[in-house]
Design a protein around this motif. Structure first.
Motif, PDB file in Angstrom:
ATOM      1  N   ASP A 169     -14.055 -18.302 124.363  1.00 32.87           N
ATOM      2  CA  ASP A 169     -15.456 -18.663 124.620  1.00 32.87           C
ATOM      3  C   ASP A 169     -16.454 -17.567 124.257  1.00 32.87           C
ATOM      4  OD1 ASP A 169     -14.658 -21.135 125.625  1.00 32.87           O
ATOM      5  OD2 ASP A 169     -14.379 -20.334 127.636  1.00 32.87           O
ATOM      6  N   LEU A 170     -15.977 -16.437 123.777  1.00 29.93           N
ATOM      7  CA  LEU A 170     -16.885 -15.338 123.463  1.00 29.93           C
ATOM      8  C   LEU A 170     -17.490 -15.505 122.071  1.00 29.93           C
ATOM      9  CD1 LEU A 170     -15.052 -12.195 124.891  1.00 29.93           C
ATOM     10  CD2 LEU A 170     -16.835 -13.579 125.945  1.00 29.93           C
ATOM     11  N   SER A 171     -18.536 -14.747 121.818  1.00 27.79           N
ATOM     12  CA  SER A 171     -19.222 -14.821 120.528  1.00 27.79           C
ATOM     13  C   SER A 171     -18.452 -14.033 119.470  1.00 27.79           C
ATOM     14  CB  SER A 171     -20.631 -14.250 120.652  1.00 27.79           C
ATOM     15  OG  SER A 171     -20.568 -12.844 120.889  1.00 27.79           O
ATOM     16  N   MET A 172     -18.789 -14.302 118.203  1.00 22.83           N
ATOM     17  CA  MET A 172     -18.152 -13.592 117.102  1.00 22.83           C
ATOM     18  C   MET A 172     -18.462 -12.094 117.160  1.00 22.83           C
ATOM     19  SD  MET A 172     -16.685 -16.135 115.890  1.00 22.83           S
ATOM     20  CE  MET A 172     -16.805 -17.912 115.706  1.00 22.83           C
ATOM     21  N   LEU A 173     -19.678 -11.750 117.540  1.00 27.09           N
ATOM     22  CA  LEU A 173     -20.061 -10.345 117.643  1.00 27.09           C
ATOM     23  C   LEU A 173     -19.234  -9.640 118.715  1.00 27.09           C
ATOM     24  CD1 LEU A 173     -21.878  -8.059 116.703  1.00 27.09           C
ATOM     25  CD2 LEU A 173     -23.603  -8.830 118.362  1.00 27.09           C
ATOM     26  N   SER A 174     -18.921 -10.358 119.788  1.00 25.61           N
ATOM     27  CA  SER A 174     -18.090  -9.774 120.844  1.00 25.61           C
ATOM     28  C   SER A 174     -16.696  -9.453 120.315  1.00 25.61           C
ATOM     29  CB  SER A 174     -17.987 -10.740 122.030  1.00 25.61           C
ATOM     30  OG  SER A 174     -19.245 -10.950 122.631  1.00 25.61           O
ATOM     31  N   TYR A 175     -16.149 -10.347 119.482  1.00 27.30           N
ATOM     32  CA  TYR A 175     -14.834 -10.092 118.887  1.00 27.30           C
ATOM     33  C   TYR A 175     -14.870  -8.837 118.015  1.00 27.30           C
ATOM     34  CZ  TYR A 175     -13.809 -14.950 120.193  1.00 27.30           C
ATOM     35  OH  TYR A 175     -13.620 -16.129 120.889  1.00 27.30           O
ATOM     36  N   GLN A 176     -15.935  -8.702 117.245  1.00 25.44           N
ATOM     37  CA  GLN A 176     -16.072  -7.541 116.375  1.00 25.44           C
ATOM     38  C   GLN A 176     -16.086  -6.247 117.175  1.00 25.44           C
ATOM     39  OE1 GLN A 176     -19.894  -6.384 114.331  1.00 25.44           O
ATOM     40  NE2 GLN A 176     -18.869  -7.274 112.545  1.00 25.44           N
ATOM     41  N   ARG A 177     -16.757  -6.271 118.300  1.00 29.84           N
ATOM     42  CA  ARG A 177     -16.886  -5.068 119.127  1.00 29.84           C
ATOM     43  C   ARG A 177     -15.610  -4.755 119.904  1.00 29.84           C
ATOM     44  NH1 ARG A 177     -22.939  -6.475 121.581  1.00 29.84           N
ATOM     45  NH2 ARG A 177     -24.133  -5.790 119.750  1.00 29.84           N
ATOM     46  N   MET A 178     -14.905  -5.790 120.353  1.00 29.27           N
ATOM     47  CA  MET A 178     -13.750  -5.545 121.211  1.00 29.27           C
ATOM     48  C   MET A 178     -12.454  -5.320 120.444  1.00 29.27           C
ATOM     49  SD  MET A 178     -12.384  -9.176 122.767  1.00 29.27           S
ATOM     50  CE  MET A 178     -13.865  -9.458 123.721  1.00 29.27           C
ATOM     51  N   ALA A 179     -12.390  -5.726 119.184  1.00 28.50           N
ATOM     52  CA  ALA A 179     -11.141  -5.650 118.425  1.00 28.50           C
ATOM     53  C   ALA A 179     -10.506  -4.255 118.433  1.00 28.50           C
ATOM     54  CB  ALA A 179     -11.364  -6.143 116.999  1.00 28.50           C
ATOM     55  N   PRO A 180     -11.263  -3.173 118.171  1.00 31.52           N
ATOM     56  CA  PRO A 180     -10.640  -1.843 118.194  1.00 31.52           C
ATOM     57  C   PRO A 180     -10.057  -1.489 119.570  1.00 31.52           C
ATOM     58  CG  PRO A 180     -12.769  -1.760 117.086  1.00 31.52           C
ATOM     59  CD  PRO A 180     -12.677  -3.102 117.736  1.00 31.52           C
ATOM     60  N   GLU A 181     -10.709  -1.943 120.624  1.00 33.81           N
ATOM     61  CA  GLU A 181     -10.219  -1.654 121.976  1.00 33.81           C
ATOM     62  C   GLU A 181      -8.942  -2.435 122.276  1.00 33.81           C
ATOM     63  OE1 GLU A 181     -13.222  -1.980 124.977  1.00 33.81           O
ATOM     64  OE2 GLU A 181     -14.799  -1.282 123.637  1.00 33.81           O
ATOM     65  N   ILE A 182      -8.918  -3.714 121.869  1.00 35.34           N
ATOM     66  CA  ILE A 182      -7.713  -4.528 122.074  1.00 35.34           C
ATOM     67  C   ILE A 182      -6.545  -3.925 121.308  1.00 35.34           C
ATOM     68  CG2 ILE A 182      -6.653  -6.787 121.692  1.00 35.34           C
ATOM     69  CD1 ILE A 182      -8.713  -6.854 123.889  1.00 35.34           C
ATOM     70  N   LYS A 183      -6.796  -3.530 120.072  1.00 40.55           N
ATOM     71  CA  LYS A 183      -5.749  -2.930 119.244  1.00 40.55           C
ATOM     72  C   LYS A 183      -5.220  -1.643 119.873  1.00 40.55           C
ATOM     73  CE  LYS A 183      -4.748  -1.579 114.472  1.00 40.55           C
ATOM     74  NZ  LYS A 183      -5.294  -1.458 113.089  1.00 40.55           N
ATOM     75  N   ALA A 184      -6.115  -0.834 120.410  1.00 42.13           N
ATOM     76  CA  ALA A 184      -5.707   0.430 121.036  1.00 42.13           C
ATOM     77  C   ALA A 184      -4.854   0.181 122.275  1.00 42.13           C
ATOM     78  CB  ALA A 184      -6.946   1.247 121.395  1.00 42.13           C
ATOM     79  N   VAL A 185      -5.221  -0.799 123.083  1.00 41.38           N
ATOM     80  CA  VAL A 185      -4.442  -1.134 124.277  1.00 41.38           C
ATOM     81  C   VAL A 185      -3.047  -1.619 123.894  1.00 41.38           C
ATOM     82  CG1 VAL A 185      -4.261  -2.747 126.222  1.00 41.38           C
ATOM     83  CG2 VAL A 185      -6.448  -1.653 125.707  1.00 41.38           C
ATOM     84  N   CYS A 186      -2.971  -2.427 122.850  1.00 39.57           N
ATOM     85  CA  CYS A 186      -1.670  -2.926 122.388  1.00 39.57           C
ATOM     86  C   CYS A 186      -0.787  -1.783 121.898  1.00 39.57           C
ATOM     87  CB  CYS A 186      -1.870  -3.957 121.273  1.00 39.57           C
ATOM     88  SG  CYS A 186      -2.571  -5.529 121.824  1.00 39.57           S
ATOM     89  N   GLU A 187      -1.364  -0.867 121.140  1.00 35.79           N
ATOM     90  CA  GLU A 187      -0.601   0.276 120.645  1.00 35.79           C
ATOM     91  C   GLU A 187      -0.112   1.151 121.797  1.00 35.79           C
ATOM     92  OE1 GLU A 187      -3.233   2.183 117.941  1.00 35.79           O
ATOM     93  OE2 GLU A 187      -2.802   0.802 116.265  1.00 35.79           O
ATOM     94  N   LYS A 188      -0.934   1.287 122.817  1.00 34.58           N
ATOM     95  CA  LYS A 188      -0.578   2.104 123.978  1.00 34.58           C
ATOM     96  C   LYS A 188       0.628   1.537 124.711  1.00 34.58           C
ATOM     97  CE  LYS A 188      -2.436   3.807 128.382  1.00 34.58           C
ATOM     98  NZ  LYS A 188      -3.628   3.860 129.279  1.00 34.58           N
ATOM     99  N   HIS A 189       0.708   0.200 124.790  1.00 31.99           N
ATOM    100  CA  HIS A 189       1.779  -0.443 125.559  1.00 31.99           C
ATOM    101  C   HIS A 189       2.885  -1.028 124.678  1.00 31.99           C
ATOM    102  CE1 HIS A 189      -0.367  -0.087 129.395  1.00 31.99           C
ATOM    103  NE2 HIS A 189      -1.476  -0.380 128.723  1.00 31.99           N
ATOM    104  N   GLY A 190       2.864  -0.723 123.395  1.00 30.96           N
ATOM    105  CA  GLY A 190       3.935  -1.164 122.515  1.00 30.96           C
ATOM    106  C   GLY A 190       3.926  -2.646 122.207  1.00 30.96           C
ATOM    107  N   VAL A 191       2.762  -3.288 122.271  1.00 34.96           N
ATOM    108  CA  VAL A 191       2.646  -4.721 121.962  1.00 34.96           C
ATOM    109  C   VAL A 191       2.285  -4.875 120.489  1.00 34.96           C
ATOM    110  CG1 VAL A 191       1.375  -6.844 122.444  1.00 34.96           C
ATOM    111  CG2 VAL A 191       1.934  -5.272 124.308  1.00 34.96           C
TER     112      VAL A 191
END
Length: 222
Positions: A169-191
């Motif tokens: 339900d989020l906007s496209m701009l929100s995806y652009q902003r959050m993508a680096p953070e999501i990627k970093a969290v995944c790398e941290k936890h081995g996802v």
């Protein structure tokens, strides 16, 4: 699809104690997918017509007719009235070519980031907004190259498929902003956070289509 839309209407109606008929009556899909039925294809619509069941065809026609009438009848007719037959025919051909190219582009930016030997598929349902729901959202899809408004526009902003599956339900701009953070969290936890350019994803999709590779199955652990 129309079948899924009627499934949802039926589910919501049953919650309110009402009944809604499902016009697309299909057998269960093969495999351990619960109550999921086969897809409602054009072949199914025509086969039902031969059985004198015209309801699916009527629904499909009522859905597609306004679009096709506006694009391929009214628009060329306007050009015909204003500029003559040659211009109208040119407009008609251009509209069809644009339609074909649009569908190719849509396929390229939607299908390949859901498919590949490095992507998981799921045979069981999951509770929405649970921990496993967000995990599945990540490992069940892939991102294309992200970042930059021009790049994202060329991808139709569908290059953030992981973030879209997590937070639809989020906007496209929100995806652009959050993508680096999501990627970093995944790398941290081995996802696994799969991200490749669209051409590599198309190749991986082709490998699935021709049977050279298979998608991973979450319930089987591989």
């Amino acid at each position: 699809t129309l079948k899924e839309m009627f499934d949802r209407h039926k589910m919501l109606a049953e919650k309110k104690g009402r009944t809604v008929d499902q016009p697309f009556k299909l057998p269960p899909a093969p495999g351990p997918y619960g109550g999921v039925t086969k897809a409602a294809t054009i072949k199914y619509v025509f086969s039902e017509m031969f059985k004198l069941n015209f309801t699916p065809a009527k629904i499909l026609t009522s859905t597609l007719a306004p679009y096709f009438t506006a694009h391929f009848v009214i628009t060329p007719l306007v050009f015909y009235v204003l500029f003559g037959q040659a211009v109208a025919m040119t407009a008609f051909i251009n509209l069809w070519v644009a339609e074909i190219l649009t569908n190719i582009h849509s396929f390229a930016i939607i299908v390949p980031n859901h498919t590949g030997k490095d992507i998981y598929r799921f045979e069981t349902p999951v509770k929405v907004k649970s921990d496993e729901f967000y995990l599945r959202a990540v490992i069940g899809s892939a991102n294309y190259r992200t970042g930059g408004n021009v790049n994202d526009c060329l991808h139709g902003w569908l290059n953030y498929q992981i973030e879209h599956h997590m937070f639809p339900d989020l906007s496209m701009l929100s995806y652009q902003r959050m993508a680096p953070e999501i990627k970093a969290v995944c790398e941290k936890h081995g996802v696994p956070y799969v991200q490749e350019n669209v051409f590599k994803r198309i190749f991986r999709t082709w490998q699935i289509f021709v049977g050279k590779t298979d998608m991973k199955v979450w319930e089987k652990g591989h």
